[in-house]
Scaffold this motif. Structure first.
Motif, PDB file in Angstrom:
ATOM      1  N   LEU A   1      19.377  32.444  12.798  1.00 13.66           N
ATOM      2  CA  LEU A   1      19.384  30.994  12.995  1.00 13.66           C
ATOM      3  C   LEU A   1      18.099  30.332  12.526  1.00 13.66           C
ATOM      4  O   LEU A   1      18.087  29.134  12.245  1.00 13.66           O
ATOM      5  N   ASP A   2      17.018  31.075  12.487  1.00 17.96           N
ATOM      6  CA  ASP A   2      15.700  30.487  12.258  1.00 17.96           C
ATOM      7  C   ASP A   2      15.024  31.195  11.089  1.00 17.96           C
ATOM      8  O   ASP A   2      14.929  32.428  11.073  1.00 17.96           O
ATOM      9  N   ASP A   3      14.546  30.411  10.108  1.00 21.00           N
ATOM     10  CA  ASP A   3      13.815  30.998   8.983  1.00 21.00           C
ATOM     11  C   ASP A   3      12.478  31.585   9.413  1.00 21.00           C
ATOM     12  O   ASP A   3      11.927  32.458   8.742  1.00 21.00           O
ATOM     13  N   ASP A   4      11.943  31.076  10.513  1.00 15.84           N
ATOM     14  CA  ASP A   4      10.662  31.561  11.043  1.00 15.84           C
ATOM     15  C   ASP A   4      10.837  31.810  12.539  1.00 15.84           C
ATOM     16  O   ASP A   4      10.353  31.044  13.375  1.00 15.84           O
ATOM     17  N   PRO A   5      11.560  32.853  12.901  1.00 16.70           N
ATOM     18  CA  PRO A   5      11.915  33.053  14.307  1.00 16.70           C
ATOM     19  C   PRO A   5      10.698  33.268  15.191  1.00 16.70           C
ATOM     20  O   PRO A   5       9.715  33.896  14.776  1.00 16.70           O
ATOM     21  N   PRO A   6      10.746  32.724  16.404  1.00 23.36           N
ATOM     22  CA  PRO A   6       9.624  32.895  17.339  1.00 23.36           C
ATOM     23  C   PRO A   6       9.552  34.343  17.827  1.00 23.36           C
ATOM     24  O   PRO A   6      10.560  34.913  18.256  1.00 23.36           O
ATOM     25  N   VAL A   7       8.355  34.919  17.740  1.00 26.55           N
ATOM     26  CA  VAL A   7       8.160  36.321  18.113  1.00 26.55           C
ATOM     27  C   VAL A   7       6.982  36.409  19.073  1.00 26.55           C
ATOM     28  O   VAL A   7       5.922  35.841  18.826  1.00 26.55           O
TER      29      VAL A   7
ATOM     30  N   ALA B   1      11.285  31.245  25.667  1.00 25.14           N
ATOM     31  CA  ALA B   1      10.355  30.805  24.625  1.00 25.14           C
ATOM     32  C   ALA B   1      10.721  31.385  23.266  1.00 25.14           C
ATOM     33  O   ALA B   1      10.263  30.877  22.234  1.00 25.14           O
ATOM     34  N   GLU B   2      11.530  32.431  23.247  1.00 28.95           N
ATOM     35  CA  GLU B   2      11.992  33.038  22.007  1.00 28.95           C
ATOM     36  C   GLU B   2      13.396  32.575  21.625  1.00 28.95           C
ATOM     37  O   GLU B   2      13.907  32.958  20.572  1.00 28.95           O
ATOM     38  N   HIS B   3      14.018  31.753  22.493  1.00 31.20           N
ATOM     39  CA  HIS B   3      15.411  31.342  22.271  1.00 31.20           C
ATOM     40  C   HIS B   3      15.600  29.868  22.632  1.00 31.20           C
ATOM     41  O   HIS B   3      16.133  29.526  23.680  1.00 31.20           O
ATOM     42  N   GLY B   4      15.093  29.002  21.767  1.00 30.28           N
ATOM     43  CA  GLY B   4      15.384  27.583  21.875  1.00 30.28           C
ATOM     44  C   GLY B   4      14.304  26.736  22.503  1.00 30.28           C
ATOM     45  O   GLY B   4      14.113  25.582  22.106  1.00 30.28           O
ATOM     46  N   PHE B   5      13.603  27.265  23.488  1.00 25.05           N
ATOM     47  CA  PHE B   5      12.645  26.459  24.252  1.00 25.05           C
ATOM     48  C   PHE B   5      11.250  26.563  23.635  1.00 25.05           C
ATOM     49  O   PHE B   5      10.788  27.649  23.293  1.00 25.05           O
ATOM     50  N   SER B   6      10.570  25.421  23.562  1.00 24.10           N
ATOM     51  CA  SER B   6       9.203  25.398  23.017  1.00 24.10           C
ATOM     52  C   SER B   6       8.170  25.098  24.085  1.00 24.10           C
ATOM     53  O   SER B   6       6.966  25.194  23.819  1.00 24.10           O
ATOM     54  N   ILE B   7       8.619  24.734  25.292  1.00 23.09           N
ATOM     55  CA  ILE B   7       7.709  24.389  26.388  1.00 23.09           C
ATOM     56  C   ILE B   7       8.121  25.208  27.605  1.00 23.09           C
ATOM     57  O   ILE B   7       9.299  25.247  27.969  1.00 23.09           O
TER      58      ILE B   7
ATOM     59  N   HIS C   1       0.495  35.765  24.671  1.00 16.82           N
ATOM     60  CA  HIS C   1       1.333  36.595  23.808  1.00 16.82           C
ATOM     61  C   HIS C   1       2.624  35.895  23.391  1.00 16.82           C
ATOM     62  O   HIS C   1       3.369  36.420  22.559  1.00 16.82           O
ATOM     63  N   LEU C   2       2.912  34.716  23.961  1.00 14.34           N
ATOM     64  CA  LEU C   2       4.150  34.023  23.617  1.00 14.34           C
ATOM     65  C   LEU C   2       4.112  33.547  22.163  1.00 14.34           C
ATOM     66  O   LEU C   2       3.044  33.456  21.550  1.00 14.34           O
ATOM     67  N   PRO C   3       5.256  33.209  21.596  1.00 13.63           N
ATOM     68  CA  PRO C   3       5.288  32.810  20.186  1.00 13.63           C
ATOM     69  C   PRO C   3       4.335  31.667  19.876  1.00 13.63           C
ATOM     70  O   PRO C   3       4.075  30.788  20.716  1.00 13.63           O
TER      71      PRO C   3
END
Length: 571
Positions: free
Chosen positions: A68-74, A129-135, A148-150
């Motif tokens: 889904l994401d070109d730059d997936p959160p890791v 934080a790795e699946h949709g949420f940024s906060i 250590h979060l994305p």
């Protein structure tokens, strides 16, 4: 399949200014076609009748197992071993908050907050934080503990901070006497409060203020109300009371701002107060709305972000429409001075009162949680907030206890009884050897506690029952699925104009299938969902005449238990 015929009209809701051009929209839709197998834009004629098929739509099944994401959160490795009270307490691989086949992604055109506190939530916070949420909020921790979060993860602090019921007596003022606050330099007093000081690492703060106020009618019944005064003096007293009440919000918000906080919001007040009863009949007029003008306007001016609560009270097929109607009314009330709006969702049922009810704290049905999430982004919102609280227990496992009401996650049989998904049972007893005795809840005949007199009892081994019960964290997976369905279309949804063809209040009143639309440069994104299907109803259709303002063009959309997104090109 039932047809629900509606007369189409469009009402543009407050949203960002549309800045995209047609070429950008077409390029974005081409990218979606490359991403999702079978996706295609449906070309519409100028006039005529078009019957759309489920195969013309995208559902959550369309986004499983794809990047889904070109730059997936890791995330990196956690900096230290977590307190076992905060870590998962379920078996690896059985985490109820993990949806099937949803690859890591982040919404970057919307702001989604994950605020799930209590024990056994830290791993779930990282997953969010790795699946949709940024906060994310930081229960029992600090932002530094989450390095250590994305990359790009932001941190929100939330809490009550100021308890006005205690604050007034502590300052020699009677509890509830907001009229006595005027003339005090509340902001200067609160700026020094330790709880409101800026803390490094946080990007935003939400203050929870839910102290009561009196209605004008109740205010006039108080022994400290100047009943014998002149009309002018009584009016002035009432104004002081509600001005003072407004200051109980404005002053702490201003104190936070002076202390250096940014992106400040409040829970406990919203432009349109959350409503269920009478919701369908609300006729909004900000110019004459009493609460908005008595104290709402100064509070609204003091916040950076709106957090209207859309907690659901009852087990009802009206819940999705209820959330949309409350969001729409909040945005309409604040339309003259809009704020980024992030509705506050709870994945459990509120209960609708202080008394015990079988549905209180039961998890939302997954289909509704998924639909509420996806449809939120068809309203013009800036994002959303998921809130929950496990306390010192766990929402990842189900504990068998006497008098507990628990919900089924799948079908299973006991003796001559077959239980269905979302059925609820009451645990009557748990024997020392683990044998569970239970009764079946009857929604139609059992009253608030769900168990009719003389209801039979059944027995089953606890270890045989547990795999069939829904943990309270299960709707989190469905909510993440709703965000995943938004992800391919998020730029289009963020740039487009939300349009209302069938008012959510009407959908709520008549328990209609849901339809929402976003328009952008001659393209239409349309979402449908029928909440009655999971309540035993047959899937229905929605018929829109004069679709998108095109006279003589009638569209028929399918609606069922899957939230569906259609992409249409209008001539």
């Amino acid at each position: 399949m039932t047809r629900c015929l509606v007369v189409c009209f469009a009402l543009m809701l407050p949203a960002c200014l549309v800045s995209a051009d047609r070429a950008e929209v077409e390029a974005e839709l081409a990218r979606v076609a490359d991403l999702i197998d079978g996706f295609a834009v449906v070309d519409l004629p100028a006039t005529g009748e078009v019957v759309l098929s489920p195969t013309d739509s995208v559902t959550v099944e369309s986004v499983r197992g794809i990047a889904l994401d070109d730059d997936p959160p890791v995330s990196a490795e956690a900096p230290a071993e977590w307190d076992p009270r905060m870590a998962d307490d379920c078996e690896p691989g059985s985490e109820p908050y993990v949806p099937e086949g949803i690859e890591p992604f982040r919404l970057r055109h919307f702001n989604c907050e994950f605020s799930y506190g209590g024990w056994h939530t830290w791993t779930m916070n990282q997953f969010a934080a790795e699946h949709g949420f940024s906060i994310v909020s930081t229960y029992n921790s600090k932002p530094a503990d989450w390095s250590h979060l994305p990359e790009g993860t932001r941190f929100m602090r939330w809490g009550g901070f100021i308890d006005w019921r205690a604050w007034l007596p502590e300052h020699d003022l009677a509890e509830g006497r907001y009229d006595l606050l005027l003339g005090m330099d509340l902001v200067s007093l609160l700026v020094a409060d330790e709880k409101l000081q800026l803390i490094d690492g946080y990007d935003s703060i939400m203050i929870d203020l839910e102290h009561p106020r009196l209605s004008p009618e109740k205010l006039r019944e108080q022994d400290w109300y100047p009943a014998g005064a002149s009309d002018a003096d009584r009016a002035a007293f009432e104004k002081r009371y509600f001005d003072g009440y407004a200051q109980t919000y404005v002053a702490p918000l201003e104190a936070l701002r002076r202390n250096g906080w940014r992106d400040i919001s409040v829970y406990g007040w919203e432009p349109f107060a959350r409503q269920w009863h009478g919701l369908a009949d609300v006729q909004l007029d900000p110019a004459t709305d009493w609460a908005w003008n008595a104290f709402g306007l100064p509070i609204h001016a003091a916040v950076d972000i709106l957090n209207p609560s859309v907690y659901c009270f009852y087990w009802s097929p009206q819940n999705v429409a209820y959330t949309l109607a409350n969001i729409d009314l909040n945005m309409q009330m604040a339309a003259a001075d809009p704020r980024p709006t992030r509705p506050y969702y709870w994945t459990l049922l509120h209960g609708g009162g202080a008394d015990a009810r079988w549905w209180k704290n039961q998890p939302l049905p997954d289909e509704d949680a998924r639909a509420m999430t996806t449809l939120c982004f068809f309203t013009g919102c800036d994002g959303m907030v998921l809130w929950n609280w496990s306390g010192t227990g766990s929402h990842q496992i189900v504990k068998l206890e006497a008098d507990a009401y628990v919900m089924l996650r799948d079908e299973f049989a006991v003796d001559d009884l077959t239980l269905q998904r979302y059925d609820v049972i009451r645990i009557a007893s748990v024997a020392d050897d683990g044998l569970v005795t239970f009764q079946c809840m009857d929604r139609a005949a059992g009253g608030p506690m769900g168990i009719p007199d003389g209801a039979p009892s059944y027995t089953i081994a606890g270890e045989a029952l547990l795999p069939h019960l829904r943990p309270r964290a299960e709707p989190v997976a469905a909510l993440i699925e709703g965000l995943a369905l938004v992800k391919p279309f998020e730029w289009l949804l963020s740039e487009g104009a939300p349009m209302v063809d069938v008012p959510a209040q009407e959908q709520f009143r008549d328990t209609l299938p849901i339809i929402r639309r976003v328009e952008l440069e001659g393209y239409q994104l349309v979402a449908t969902y029928d909440p009655m299907v999971i309540h035993g109803g047959e899937p229905r259709e929605v018929v829109l005449d004069d679709f998108a303002g095109r006279g003589g063009l009638t569209l028929t959309f399918p609606a069922d238990d899957q939230v569906r997104i259609f992409a249409l090109r209008t001539p």
